[in-house]
Motif scaffolding. Structure first.
Motif, mmCIF file in Angstrom:
data_model
loop_
_atom_site.group_PDB
_atom_site.id
_atom_site.type_symbol
_atom_site.label_atom_id
_atom_site.label_comp_id
_atom_site.label_asym_id
_atom_site.label_seq_id
_atom_site.Cartn_x
_atom_site.Cartn_y
_atom_site.Cartn_z
ATOM 1 N N LEU A 109 0.747 -1.570 -0.182
ATOM 2 C CA LEU A 109 0.196 0.161 -0.014
ATOM 3 C C LEU A 109 0.763 1.130 -0.004
ATOM 4 C CD1 LEU A 109 -3.176 1.215 0.172
ATOM 5 C CD2 LEU A 109 -2.851 0.814 2.697
ATOM 6 N N SER A 110 2.549 1.560 1.142
ATOM 7 C CA SER A 110 3.100 2.592 0.799
ATOM 8 C C SER A 110 3.387 2.646 -0.453
ATOM 9 C CB SER A 110 4.337 2.532 1.690
ATOM 10 O OG SER A 110 4.224 1.077 1.761
ATOM 11 N N ALA A 111 3.644 1.895 -1.071
ATOM 12 C CA ALA A 111 4.120 1.965 -2.266
ATOM 13 C C ALA A 111 2.866 2.332 -3.347
ATOM 14 C CB ALA A 111 4.928 0.764 -3.162
ATOM 15 N N HIS A 112 1.570 1.827 -3.442
ATOM 16 C CA HIS A 112 0.674 2.123 -3.661
ATOM 17 C C HIS A 112 0.619 3.534 -4.173
ATOM 18 C CE1 HIS A 112 -3.208 0.371 -5.950
ATOM 19 N NE2 HIS A 112 -2.971 0.738 -6.752
ATOM 20 N N MET A 113 0.414 3.845 -2.691
ATOM 21 C CA MET A 113 0.456 5.294 -2.289
ATOM 22 C C MET A 113 1.121 6.580 -2.917
ATOM 23 S SD MET A 113 -2.287 7.622 -0.842
ATOM 24 C CE MET A 113 -2.995 6.332 0.281
ATOM 25 N N LEU A 114 2.869 5.703 -2.651
ATOM 26 C CA LEU A 114 3.799 6.866 -3.446
ATOM 27 C C LEU A 114 3.049 7.316 -5.359
ATOM 28 C CD1 LEU A 114 6.292 8.690 -3.650
ATOM 29 C CD2 LEU A 114 7.611 6.305 -3.863
ATOM 30 N N GLN A 115 3.195 6.335 -5.866
ATOM 31 C CA GLN A 115 2.836 6.036 -7.071
ATOM 32 C C GLN A 115 1.876 6.720 -7.356
ATOM 33 O OE1 GLN A 115 0.390 2.222 -9.172
ATOM 34 N NE2 GLN A 115 1.622 2.382 -10.667
ATOM 35 N N HIS A 116 0.560 6.508 -6.965
ATOM 36 C CA HIS A 116 -0.719 7.768 -6.950
ATOM 37 C C HIS A 116 -0.037 9.285 -6.922
ATOM 38 C CE1 HIS A 116 -3.048 3.948 -6.724
ATOM 39 N NE2 HIS A 116 -2.906 3.953 -7.810
ATOM 40 N N THR A 117 0.475 9.442 -5.373
ATOM 41 C CA THR A 117 0.708 10.708 -5.402
ATOM 42 C C THR A 117 1.463 11.508 -6.753
ATOM 43 O OG1 THR A 117 0.483 10.067 -3.211
ATOM 44 C CG2 THR A 117 1.584 12.378 -3.896
ATOM 45 N N LEU A 118 2.728 10.500 -7.102
ATOM 46 C CA LEU A 118 3.438 11.051 -8.126
ATOM 47 C C LEU A 118 2.137 11.248 -9.573
ATOM 48 C CD1 LEU A 118 6.507 8.669 -7.268
ATOM 49 C CD2 LEU A 118 5.855 11.049 -7.257
ATOM 50 N N ILE A 119 2.068 10.205 -9.457
ATOM 51 C CA ILE A 119 0.770 10.209 -10.717
ATOM 52 C C ILE A 119 0.223 11.488 -10.499
ATOM 53 C CG2 ILE A 119 -1.027 8.651 -12.389
ATOM 54 C CD1 ILE A 119 0.428 6.592 -11.441
ATOM 55 N N GLY A 120 -1.061 11.358 -9.057
ATOM 56 C CA GLY A 120 -2.247 12.406 -9.377
ATOM 57 C C GLY A 120 -2.031 13.599 -9.111
ATOM 58 N N MET A 269 0.718 12.098 3.747
ATOM 59 C CA MET A 269 0.686 13.157 4.266
ATOM 60 C C MET A 269 1.928 14.600 3.787
ATOM 61 S SD MET A 269 2.065 15.524 6.554
ATOM 62 C CE MET A 269 2.961 14.037 8.070
ATOM 63 N N VAL A 270 3.617 13.784 3.870
ATOM 64 C CA VAL A 270 4.127 14.356 3.017
ATOM 65 C C VAL A 270 4.208 14.927 2.369
ATOM 66 C CG1 VAL A 270 6.740 14.195 2.640
ATOM 67 C CG2 VAL A 270 5.732 13.524 4.831
ATOM 68 N N LEU A 271 3.991 14.388 0.990
ATOM 69 C CA LEU A 271 3.855 15.028 -0.859
ATOM 70 C C LEU A 271 3.096 15.751 -0.317
ATOM 71 C CD1 LEU A 271 4.651 12.109 -2.361
ATOM 72 C CD2 LEU A 271 5.993 13.387 -2.328
ATOM 73 N N HIS A 272 2.304 16.136 -0.106
ATOM 74 C CA HIS A 272 0.838 17.250 -0.317
ATOM 75 C C HIS A 272 1.346 18.364 0.937
ATOM 76 C CE1 HIS A 272 -3.550 14.994 -1.611
ATOM 77 N NE2 HIS A 272 -2.176 14.378 -1.592
ATOM 78 N N CYS A 273 1.524 17.803 1.797
ATOM 79 C CA CYS A 273 2.471 19.236 2.870
ATOM 80 C C CYS A 273 3.858 19.949 1.814
ATOM 81 C CB CYS A 273 3.066 19.067 4.005
ATOM 82 S SG CYS A 273 3.982 19.992 5.053
ATOM 83 N N LEU A 274 4.804 19.790 1.076
ATOM 84 C CA LEU A 274 5.219 19.930 0.302
ATOM 85 C C LEU A 274 4.533 20.505 -1.284
ATOM 86 C CD1 LEU A 274 8.153 17.075 0.476
ATOM 87 C CD2 LEU A 274 8.478 19.510 1.459
ATOM 88 N N LEU A 275 3.835 19.695 -1.369
ATOM 89 C CA LEU A 275 3.381 20.715 -2.316
ATOM 90 C C LEU A 275 2.814 22.097 -2.170
ATOM 91 C CD1 LEU A 275 2.282 17.433 -4.282
ATOM 92 C CD2 LEU A 275 3.865 18.800 -5.318
ATOM 93 N N ALA A 276 1.771 21.823 -1.035
ATOM 94 C CA ALA A 276 0.520 22.813 -0.938
ATOM 95 C C ALA A 276 2.120 24.148 -0.908
ATOM 96 C CB ALA A 276 -0.209 22.016 0.176
ATOM 97 N N PHE A 277 1.792 24.088 0.648
ATOM 98 C CA PHE A 277 3.011 24.764 0.951
ATOM 99 C C PHE A 277 4.300 25.435 0.270
ATOM 100 C CE2 PHE A 277 0.792 22.993 4.396
ATOM 101 C CZ PHE A 277 0.400 23.747 5.331
ATOM 102 N N GLY A 278 4.214 24.349 -0.686
ATOM 103 C CA GLY A 278 5.689 24.985 -1.515
ATOM 104 C C GLY A 278 5.022 26.161 -2.407
#
Length: 334
Positions: A109-120, A269-278
């Motif tokens: 699941l963690s790899a699946h989530m990373l894949q989808h966050t990169l794609i989405g 959470m980490v990727l959304h935080c980096l993208l949003a506040f970036g």
């Protein structure tokens, strides 16, 4: 030229998909989602490289069409924008063709989530940054432009993105995705499409509503972060492994299912935080740097509405040069 380009892209897509299918079948590089622990889950990462034919064909065709159009419009797309688009293509290829894609399709699941966050989230932002208005608008009819502008209205785009994200994370739907290859592809395409929709009002490849200024954009990005944080908290503190297929795969990989689910929440959470506040930081710096230029253009007699449009489109510097207005000033001199 639009019709021939469409025919070329369709024909190229089919030919490339067939070729990649043969390659993937020949080297065993294709992995399918599943609902139980994989017999291959303990394989070396080098064996998890995959060439999923449909996804790879679509990505390669999109990149080729972009390059063809850039060459037909010399000088329209600055080098940094071309680099952004290339980065978006690279992120998509990493998400589906690298060992990350193989591990995700094995069910972690963690790899699946990373894949989808990169794609989405990551790839759509880079792709849109590579598409200036002067590149996109001539390729659209007036009807299509109006449709897209209505669709990317933040009042509609944000709820659609949230609904799409939540839908694919529902346990029953997510379980079906692991068992069905076409549904897996549809999920990936959906994440990319909703990601493009999410970022469209921020990047403004096509104009967003006039009221959607920097302040509203920052609030919009805070909303993106809140959604990611909410899902992460559910994954962290539920005490329940929501997905049987992912739980079985986590066990096969040597992880506790709840640990894998918590890791997936952390990734989101980490990727959304980096993208949003970036994005918020960039928006504020951009507003500060362009505020003085906007004022000089208005003082030079340029129509304020035109100045606002150019500022939001990222072409204020070109407008200033066209009117002989200095893009930058030196304190005490200009």
């Amino acid at each position: 030229m639009r019709s021939p380009l469409r025919l070329i892209s369709i024909a190229g897509f089919l030919a490339l998909a067939i070729a990649l299918t043969a390659v993937a079948a020949g080297n065993g590089g294709s992995h399918l989602g599943h609902s139980g622990p994989s017999a291959d889950a303990s394989r070396h990462l080098a064996d998890l490289w995959a060439v999923p034919p449909v996804e790879t064909a679509a990505i390669v065709i999109a990149a080729a069409l972009y390059v063809l159009r850039v060459r037909r419009l010399p000088g329209v797309v600055p080098g940094w924008r071309q680099a952004c688009f290339a980065g978006g293509i690279a992120v998509l290829l990493i998400a589906v063709c690298s060992p990350l894609g193989g591990v995700a399709q094995q069910g972690l699941l963690s790899a699946h989530m990373l894949q989808h966050t990169l794609i989405g989230a990551v790839a759509p932002l880079l792709l849109l940054l590579g598409l200036p208005r002067a590149f996109v608008e001539p390729a659209l009819s007036d009807a299509w432009r109006r449709r897209l502008e209505r669709l990317q209205n933040p009042v509609l785009a944000f709820p659609l993105w949230v609904a799409g994200t939540v839908f694919w994370l529902l346990p029953a739907v997510h379980h079906a995705v692991l068992d069905d290859r076409p549904l897996w592809i549809l999920q990936q395409v959906s994440f990319l499409a909703f990601g493009l929709l999410l970022w469209a009002p921020i990047v403004e490849t096509l104009p967003a509503p006039a009221w959607f200024n920097t302040g509203w954009k920052c609030g919009y990005m805070v909303g993106v972060w809140v959604v990611g944080l909410t899902i992460a908290n559910i994954y962290w503190f539920s005490g329940t492994a929501f997905y049987d297929g992912h739980a079985a795969a986590a066990a096969a990989w040597g992880f506790d299912p709840l640990e894998d689910q918590a890791n997936a929440g952390t990734v989101m959470m980490v990727l959304h935080c980096l993208l949003a506040f970036g994005a918020i930081m960039v928006l504020f710096f951009r507003q500060a740097s362009e505020g003085a230029l906007r004022q000089r253009l208005i003082e030079a007699g340029v129509d304020p509405a035109r100045v606002d449009s150019a500022t939001r489109a990222g072409t204020a510097a070109a407008l200033a040069r066209a009117h002989g207005v200095p893009v930058r000033t030196r304190a005490g001199i200009d």
